[in-house]
Design an enzyme around this catalytic site. Structure first.
Site, PDB file in Angstrom:
ATOM      1  N   ASP A   1       0.848  -1.190   0.000  1.00 27.32           N
ATOM      2  CA  ASP A   1       0.000   0.000   0.000  1.00 27.32           C
ATOM      3  C   ASP A   1       0.878   1.232   0.000  1.00 27.32           C
ATOM      4  O   ASP A   1       1.981   1.227   0.569  1.00 27.32           O
ATOM      5  CB  ASP A   1      -0.910   0.020   1.228  1.00 27.32           C
ATOM      6  CG  ASP A   1      -1.979  -1.064   1.182  1.00 27.32           C
ATOM      7  OD1 ASP A   1      -2.331  -1.490   0.064  1.00 27.32           O
ATOM      8  OD2 ASP A   1      -2.453  -1.479   2.252  1.00 27.32           O
TER       9      ASP A   1
ATOM     10  N   ASP B   1      -7.108  -1.583  -4.416  1.00 27.77           N
ATOM     11  CA  ASP B   1      -8.200  -1.257  -3.495  1.00 27.77           C
ATOM     12  C   ASP B   1      -9.149  -0.235  -4.117  1.00 27.77           C
ATOM     13  O   ASP B   1     -10.371  -0.350  -3.996  1.00 27.77           O
ATOM     14  CB  ASP B   1      -7.643  -0.698  -2.180  1.00 27.77           C
ATOM     15  CG  ASP B   1      -6.787  -1.701  -1.439  1.00 27.77           C
ATOM     16  OD1 ASP B   1      -7.024  -2.910  -1.601  1.00 27.77           O
ATOM     17  OD2 ASP B   1      -5.887  -1.277  -0.698  1.00 27.77           O
TER      18      ASP B   1
END
Length: 218
Positions: free
Chosen positions: A177, A191
């Site tokens: 991330d 995401d």
């Protein structure tokens, strides 16, 4: 005698009349059969044309689904490769002051960092979602649904790739991330694709549009 027969005329012959009636009936029967045959060919041609139209239309929607999925997956994969190579173990990069920055983080949980203790479960769920989307693609005739499912498929594949190939091990890998808004969880492009696809599916469901292209009203 010849003159008398000419004046009186030849009497009607029942057999001749029946012969003419039989020929007329045969002609009508042949015309009816020809009409039915032509009508049957016309209906068969109409049905065949409709079926031929539906098949290419469905194939185009499936092509759109996989094209969107491939684009989302490639974008997520490339961005993670750049983040790992250039940003990991380095200071975060501020994009919009303190409101948005890029910061490399390994996430063992679900999207946005939730449920880090259930990595294997989330991996199985992601794999199941991919299988369901691929099976649903066979009945897909809606362009908006193709885009939505393509986003879901590309995002699920992106994070599943991390789960399989990144450390600490197969099906337990941590997802990369790097998008870090202020006062919000860190996430990645996979995401984002999943969230956008989910929102689009909710909107399509509210409008009553099904994946097969039909519209229903409750």
């Amino acid at each position: 005698m010849a003159e008398a027969e000419r004046i009186i005329g030849t009497p009607d012959t029942p057999d001749a009349d029946r012969g003419e009636q039989t020929r007329d009936e045969q002609t009508r029967d042949e015309q009816t059969r020809d009409g039915q045959t032509r009508d049957g060919r016309d209906r068969a041609g109409t049905h065949g044309t409709a079926a031929d139209t539906e098949r290419p239309r469905g194939k185009r929607r499936i092509a759109v689904l996989f094209a969107v999925a491939a684009f989302a997956y490639a974008l997520d994969l490339i961005s993670k490769m750049i983040v790992v190579a250039k940003l990991e173990h380095h200071e975060p990069i501020e994009i919009v002051g303190d409101w948005l920055r890029f910061e490399a983080i390994r996430n063992a949980g679900a999207a946005f960092g939730f449920g880090e203790a259930f990595t294997v479960i989330f991996t199985v769920i992601a794999a199941a979602v991919i299988v369901v989307i691929i099976r649903l693609a066979r009945k897909l005739y809606s362009l908006p649904w193709a885009i939505a499912l393509g986003l879901l498929l590309g995002g699920a594949l992106g994070n599943l790739t991390d789960r399989i190939f990144r450390s600490p091990g197969v099906f337990e890998g941590a997802v990369v991330d790097f998008i870090a808004p202020k006062h919000f969880a860190v996430f990645n492009l996979a995401d984002s694709a999943i969230v956008c696809g989910g929102i689009l599916i909710v909107l399509l469901s509210f409008r009553g549009l099904d994946p097969d292209g039909t519209v229903h009203k409750d």
